[in-house]
Design an enzyme around this catalytic site. Structure first.
Site, PDB file in Angstrom:
ATOM      1  N   MET A  26       4.793  -0.322   3.212  1.00 25.28           N
ATOM      2  CA  MET A  26       3.639  -0.922   2.541  1.00 25.28           C
ATOM      3  C   MET A  26       2.551   0.141   2.398  1.00 25.28           C
ATOM      4  O   MET A  26       2.315   0.906   3.326  1.00 25.28           O
ATOM      5  CB  MET A  26       3.081  -2.092   3.356  1.00 25.28           C
ATOM      6  CG  MET A  26       1.854  -2.730   2.713  1.00 25.28           C
ATOM      7  SD  MET A  26       1.168  -4.071   3.708  1.00 25.28           S
ATOM      8  CE  MET A  26       0.355  -3.128   4.985  1.00 25.28           C
ATOM      9  N   ASP A  28      -1.139   0.309  -0.417  1.00 26.16           N
ATOM     10  CA  ASP A  28      -2.399  -0.361  -0.776  1.00 26.16           C
ATOM     11  C   ASP A  28      -2.318  -1.889  -0.827  1.00 26.16           C
ATOM     12  O   ASP A  28      -1.371  -2.439  -1.387  1.00 26.16           O
ATOM     13  CB  ASP A  28      -2.860   0.043  -2.181  1.00 26.16           C
ATOM     14  CG  ASP A  28      -2.674   1.503  -2.486  1.00 26.16           C
ATOM     15  OD1 ASP A  28      -2.371   2.274  -1.583  1.00 26.16           O
ATOM     16  OD2 ASP A  28      -2.833   1.863  -3.665  1.00 26.16           O
ATOM     17  N   TRP A  52       7.458   5.711   0.848  1.00 26.55           N
ATOM     18  CA  TRP A  52       6.955   5.428  -0.497  1.00 26.55           C
ATOM     19  C   TRP A  52       8.101   5.614  -1.488  1.00 26.55           C
ATOM     20  O   TRP A  52       8.943   6.491  -1.308  1.00 26.55           O
ATOM     21  CB  TRP A  52       5.790   6.379  -0.801  1.00 26.55           C
ATOM     22  CG  TRP A  52       5.038   5.977  -2.030  1.00 26.55           C
ATOM     23  CD1 TRP A  52       4.053   5.051  -2.104  1.00 26.55           C
ATOM     24  CD2 TRP A  52       5.242   6.482  -3.349  1.00 26.55           C
ATOM     25  NE1 TRP A  52       3.621   4.945  -3.408  1.00 26.55           N
ATOM     26  CE2 TRP A  52       4.331   5.820  -4.193  1.00 26.55           C
ATOM     27  CE3 TRP A  52       6.101   7.430  -3.908  1.00 26.55           C
ATOM     28  CZ2 TRP A  52       4.249   6.079  -5.563  1.00 26.55           C
ATOM     29  CZ3 TRP A  52       6.023   7.684  -5.270  1.00 26.55           C
ATOM     30  CH2 TRP A  52       5.103   7.014  -6.076  1.00 26.55           C
ATOM     31  N   TRP A 282      -2.411   3.717   7.068  1.00 25.58           N
ATOM     32  CA  TRP A 282      -1.125   4.420   7.043  1.00 25.58           C
ATOM     33  C   TRP A 282      -0.734   4.785   8.467  1.00 25.58           C
ATOM     34  O   TRP A 282      -1.512   4.627   9.411  1.00 25.58           O
ATOM     35  CB  TRP A 282      -1.203   5.637   6.131  1.00 25.58           C
ATOM     36  CG  TRP A 282      -2.341   6.574   6.377  1.00 25.58           C
ATOM     37  CD1 TRP A 282      -2.796   7.040   7.579  1.00 25.58           C
ATOM     38  CD2 TRP A 282      -3.201   7.141   5.381  1.00 25.58           C
ATOM     39  NE1 TRP A 282      -3.869   7.865   7.391  1.00 25.58           N
ATOM     40  CE2 TRP A 282      -4.140   7.958   6.066  1.00 25.58           C
ATOM     41  CE3 TRP A 282      -3.265   7.080   3.989  1.00 25.58           C
ATOM     42  CZ2 TRP A 282      -5.127   8.676   5.394  1.00 25.58           C
ATOM     43  CZ3 TRP A 282      -4.243   7.799   3.335  1.00 25.58           C
ATOM     44  CH2 TRP A 282      -5.157   8.585   4.025  1.00 25.58           C
TER      45      TRP A 282
HETATM   46  N1  DQQ Z   1      -1.294   4.053  -4.389  1.00 24.02           N
HETATM   47  C1  DQQ Z   1      -2.410   4.897  -4.714  1.00 24.02           C
HETATM   48  C2  DQQ Z   1      -2.887   4.339  -6.008  1.00 24.02           C
HETATM   49  C3  DQQ Z   1      -1.627   4.006  -6.714  1.00 24.02           C
HETATM   50  C4  DQQ Z   1      -0.763   3.482  -5.597  1.00 24.02           C
HETATM   51  C5  DQQ Z   1      -3.461   4.899  -3.634  1.00 24.02           C
HETATM   52  C6  DQQ Z   1       0.689   3.861  -5.737  1.00 24.02           C
HETATM   53  O1  DQQ Z   1      -3.682   5.246  -6.761  1.00 24.02           O
HETATM   54  O2  DQQ Z   1      -1.812   3.029  -7.730  1.00 24.02           O
HETATM   55  O3  DQQ Z   1      -2.907   4.898  -2.360  1.00 24.02           O
HETATM   56  O4  DQQ Z   1       1.446   3.342  -4.684  1.00 24.02           O
END
Ligand code: DQQ
Length: 478
Positions: A26, A28, A52, A282
């Protein structure tokens, strides 16, 4: 409804009362919205592993802001569409009774094509259909931008406004402003605000701003941006200032959270008009350790933002969190020896008042009996700072150390008021209503559980200490 939740009581680092997905990655928080009597929270999610990857919108709902149920994934990339490379961050709005997710669709090599997309729900936020007009916003021609993402929407009269996180190549972080009558047709207006990456007074804010949040607070406006500094996600910059003629004029700049592990927050207005803040914490340990754990990323507790009389921002944990309080322990005032044991535990809320008296004072947390592991939270009067020292939080080399802190100028008779939330590997520190720090810690020893006084070379003068054992947010699956 509970979809495959695995809230692992046996994993010593997995938080029990902080929100996180059943498994995997996970980042944002996305699109928080109060809909038909329930809170809904979405989040950037990779269902394929604890790293990610192809971004989906995970989804959960809560009746009270505190206890959560997982719902099916809300958004997934559609091959051949403007979001085939991922459904990145954004917000949720009520479009005349239709709940609508406004998100970033990405495509192209290294996700270079970033545009705003819409997805609507016809069944009360269970399923979503993507709008046939997607993408609805793209970078204005002729601008040399390093990114274009994370729409933040609001209404002024009959019109929608959209702020987009960006950076102007060779200059610095920027927020672009668009306007629309209907969410589908957007007109680019101008920069809401931009700042040179050379400008370091009082803080440098880097070359790319992610996740802008723009909202009124008291008689001011607040702009939050998650700043990429020196090529890496850095910290959340908080500007407070004025909004005039659709442009933002900042008056002050501070960090929103002074810890090492807080990023990409998003806010929502609740039915009572409170400004609720969600943020991503994080991990503070190696990618290998994250793979081994099978999960990564924690949602920080909901926080309430409000204006302070001195023009600054008050940041407090949402009062609803009191619903998690279990057994209560209270200690009266008195002098306590340095390292003197007060209580122990790893899923606790602690409220402590300590006399500052011109010396370093605070608490030692998650301390092993011999002090081999411990995390320090203290006030340093020499620098007027609140410090979290995690240099000895863990003997595990996979866990990151570091000393972090933020300014806290205590008045002459003002005690240090610590409000701590300790939830296995996450520590949230709130001090005197005006400073917040989010940190991740991974003590390796099963007996690193003590809370003790911190008063190097002396005694701490404790005015009061209250501790609650907190219960799991997962309906008894602790
Ligand atoms: N996470 C970034 C954003 C983007 C997203 C910030 C991608 O800019 O949209 O952590 O996972």
């Amino acid at each position: 409804m509970l979809f495959g939740a695995t809230h692992c009581p046996t994993d010593p680092h997995r938080p029990q009362y902080h929100f996180l997905p059943p498994a995997n990655w996970m980042n944002d928080p996305n699109g928080p919205i109060f809909w038909q009597g329930r809170y809904h929270l979405f989040y950037q999610h990779n269902p394929e592993g604890p790293r990610w990857g192809p971004m989906h919108w995970g989804h959960a709902t809560s009746p009270d802001l505190v206890h959560w149920e997982h719902l099916p994934i809300a958004l997934a990339p559609t091959p051949g569409s403007p979001d085939e490379g991922g459904c990145w961050s954004g917000c949720a709005v009520d479009d005349g009774g239709v709940p609508t997710l406004v998100y970033t669709g990405v495509t192209g090599e290294r996700f270079a094509v970033q545009r705003t997309c819409l997805a609507m729900s016809d069944d009360g936020l269970l399923t979503f259909r993507k709008h046939p007009a997607n993408p609805v916003t793209e970078p204005p021609p002729g601008m040399d931008l390093v990114g274009f993402r994370d729409p933040c929407l609001w209404r002024e009269g009959e019109l929608w406004y959209q702020a987009i996180g960006s950076g102007i190549r060779g200059y610095g972080g920027a927020v672009l402003l668009f306007r629309s009558p209907d969410l589908v047709h957007w007109e680019y207006l101008h920069l809401l605000y931009a700042r040179s990456s050379e400008d370091a007074d009082p803080l440098p804010t880097g070359g790319m701003w992610e996740c802008p949040q723009f909202f009124p607070l008291g008689d001011r406006h607040v702009l939050l941006v998650s700043a990429i500094v020196e090529g890496r996600p850095g910290y959340v910059a908080c500007f407070i200032g004025r909004y005039e003629k659709q442009r933002f004029i900042p008056e002050t700049l501070r960090r929103l959270d002074y810890g090492a592990d807080y990023y990409a927050p998003i806010t929502q207005l609740d039915p009572a008009g409170r400004r609720i803040l969600w943020g991503w914490s994080w991990e503070g340990r190696s990618p290998d350790a994250q793979e081994a754990a099978g999960w990564a990323g924690v949602m920080a507790l909901p926080r309430i933002l409000s204006p302070r009389p001195d023009g600054d921002l008050a940041i407090e944990p949402a009062p609803e969190l009191a619903a998690l309080r279990g057994r209560h322990h209270a200690l009266g005032g008195g002098a306590v020896d340095d390292a003197g044991l007060l209580l122990s535990g790893d899923c606790l809320e602690v409220i402590a008042e300590l006399e500052a008296q011109g010396r370093e004072v605070g608490l030692r947390l998650r301390r092993s009996p011999g002090g081999e592991e411990e995390t320090l939270v203290y006030y340093d009067p020499k620098t007027s700072r609140l410090i979290v020292d995690r240099e000895r939080s863990s003997l595990d080399p996979a866990a990151y150390g570091g000393v972090h802190g933020g300014p806290l100028a205590l008045g002459p008779n003002e005690p240090l008021r610590l409000h701590l939330f300790l939830d296995r590997s996450i520590l949230e520190v709130y001090a005197n209503g005006r400073v917040a720090l989010t940190e991740r810690i991974y003590p390796s020893r099963a007996d690193s559980l003590a809370i003790a006084a911190y008063a190097p070379g002396g005694r701490a003068s404790l005015r009061s200490l209250e501790v609650w054992e907190l219960t799991s947010i997962w309906g008894g699956t602790r």
